[in-house]
Design a protein around this motif. Structure first.
Motif, mmCIF file in Angstrom:
data_model
loop_
_atom_site.group_PDB
_atom_site.id
_atom_site.type_symbol
_atom_site.label_atom_id
_atom_site.label_comp_id
_atom_site.label_asym_id
_atom_site.label_seq_id
_atom_site.Cartn_x
_atom_site.Cartn_y
_atom_site.Cartn_z
ATOM 1 N N ASN A 30 0.691 -1.327 0.095
ATOM 2 C CA ASN A 30 -0.086 -0.006 -0.005
ATOM 3 C C ASN A 30 0.736 1.186 0.090
ATOM 4 O O ASN A 30 0.454 2.351 0.313
ATOM 5 C CB ASN A 30 -0.800 0.137 1.171
ATOM 6 N N TRP A 52 1.122 3.182 -4.869
ATOM 7 C CA TRP A 52 0.815 2.288 -4.629
ATOM 8 C C TRP A 52 0.072 1.156 -5.338
ATOM 9 O O TRP A 52 0.412 0.236 -5.549
ATOM 10 C CB TRP A 52 0.159 2.396 -3.012
ATOM 11 N N SER A 101 1.312 6.609 0.249
ATOM 12 C CA SER A 101 1.010 5.784 -1.154
ATOM 13 C C SER A 101 1.208 6.588 -2.230
ATOM 14 O O SER A 101 1.111 6.000 -3.551
ATOM 15 C CB SER A 101 -0.611 5.444 -0.890
#
Length: 123
Positions: A30, A52, A101
């Motif tokens: 993530n 991400w 992210s």
């Protein structure tokens, strides 16, 4: 997070290499991942970054059009495909996991760093 960068080596100018960065702990899926490099006697510099989910990528001007970053979240691996390599691409390449992210070109935006893999481009 435990990062393992691999794929470096010696290549002639104009050639290609693909670097891999694997997170063996499987905890970075993530987070953004970036690649930086450091040439002998020079400071570390940003190369590329991917968000991400792979939806956003950033590239240094020096590698745009030649390098491509991608990621396979199922394998916890990020790839750096390097084409049309030049002698000035010679450096130790490091992958790093971001604090968030979002892709970022700033080293402060990365929390974990791999050990680096050496890329040498001969003229």
């Amino acid at each position: 997070v435990q990062l393992q960068a691999s794929g470096g080596g010696l290549v002639q100018a104009g050639g290609s290499l693909r670097l891999s960065c694997t997170d063996s702990k499987r905890t970075s899926s993530n987070n953004a991942v970036g690649w930086f490099r450091q040439a002998p006697g020079k400071e570390r510099e940003f190369v590329t970054s991917i968000s991400w989910n792979g939806g956003d990528t950033l590239y240094a001007d020096s590698v745009k059009g030649r390098f491509t970053i991608s990621r396979d979240r199922t394998k916890n691996t990020v790839y750096l495909q390097m084409n049309s390599l030049k002698p000035e691409d010679t450096a130790v390449y490091y992958c790093a996991v971001g604090r968030s992210s979002a892709a970022t070109p700033y080293a402060e935006g990365y929390r974990y760093w791999g050990q680096g893999t050496l890329v040498t481009v001969s003229s």
